[in-house]
Design a protein around this motif. Structure first.
Motif, PDB file in Angstrom:
ATOM      1  N   ASN A  95      39.749  40.385  40.463  1.00 23.90           N
ATOM      2  CA  ASN A  95      39.233  40.706  41.792  1.00 23.90           C
ATOM      3  C   ASN A  95      37.836  40.144  42.056  1.00 23.90           C
ATOM      4  O   ASN A  95      37.424  40.054  43.201  1.00 23.90           O
TER       5      ASN A  95
ATOM      6  N   ARG B 104      38.182  36.966  44.190  1.00 25.81           N
ATOM      7  CA  ARG B 104      38.886  37.280  45.425  1.00 25.81           C
ATOM      8  C   ARG B 104      38.004  38.069  46.390  1.00 25.81           C
ATOM      9  O   ARG B 104      38.026  37.862  47.585  1.00 25.81           O
TER      10      ARG B 104
ATOM     11  N   GLU C 109      48.083  41.397  45.883  1.00 26.97           N
ATOM     12  CA  GLU C 109      46.925  41.086  45.061  1.00 26.97           C
ATOM     13  C   GLU C 109      46.672  42.257  44.118  1.00 26.97           C
ATOM     14  O   GLU C 109      46.923  43.400  44.473  1.00 26.97           O
TER      15      GLU C 109
END
Length: 171
Positions: free
Chosen positions: A34, A37, A10
């Motif tokens: 991000n 996430r 990621e």
């Protein structure tokens, strides 16, 4: 196991000093990727005009779309928003669609008040361009630096006025 390819990692959030436009654009992209996430409830972007931010890119809008959800808050603070309307055309329809989670304010520079910082603030991480002309700054997780940045943004926010409406009503 042997022969297996590791899953792609990621995008991580950078930490430390950065220098240059490409580095800054990468930081903005990483922050937007991000946001969803990591489930950030609030995302604050601040800049005098956002002229050199990659906000109009398809990937940026896709990341913002993935992040947009109930209970989220997106804050934009600037001196002026006309550049966003001209240069980041993909952001404008997204802004209309998600008006209920977006707050925008414009701040007029006044003597004695701080300049609008070029920064990203989140509940856990920040990026602050101290030198926007050369795209130099610092980013990371330091709570004190994050708190000081938020205090500056909040002070300017209170002095600002609503701006960049989702729609304009007229005759």
């Amino acid at each position: 196991m042997q022969g297996e390819t590791p899953a792609p990692s990621e995008p991580s959030l950078p930490e430390g000093r950065f220098d240059g436009r490409e580095a800054f654009e990468g930081i903005v992209r990483a922050a937007l990727e991000n946001a969803s996430r990591q489930g950030w409830r609030e995302l604050v972007l601040s800049d005098p005009d956002f002229a050199d931010w990659p906000l109009g890119e398809r990937a940026s809008i896709q990341a913002l779309q993935a992040w947009s959800a109930s209970g989220r808050r997106f804050v934009l603070l600037a001196q002026r928003f006309d550049v966003i309307e001209r240069a980041h055309t993909r952001l404008v329809p997204w802004r209309r669609m998600w008006d209920h989670i977006i707050e925008c304010r414009a701040v007029r520079p006044e003597a004695g008040s701080p300049a609008v910082p070029s920064a990203i603030w989140t509940p856990d991480w920040f990026a602050h361009r101290h030198d926007p002309e050369r795209s130099r700054g610092v980013c990371g997780f330091d709570p004190r630096a994050r708190r000081e940045l938020r205090e500056t943004i909040d002070e300017l926010w209170r002095a600002g006025r609503p701006a960049f409406p989702a729609s304009t009503l007229g005759l």
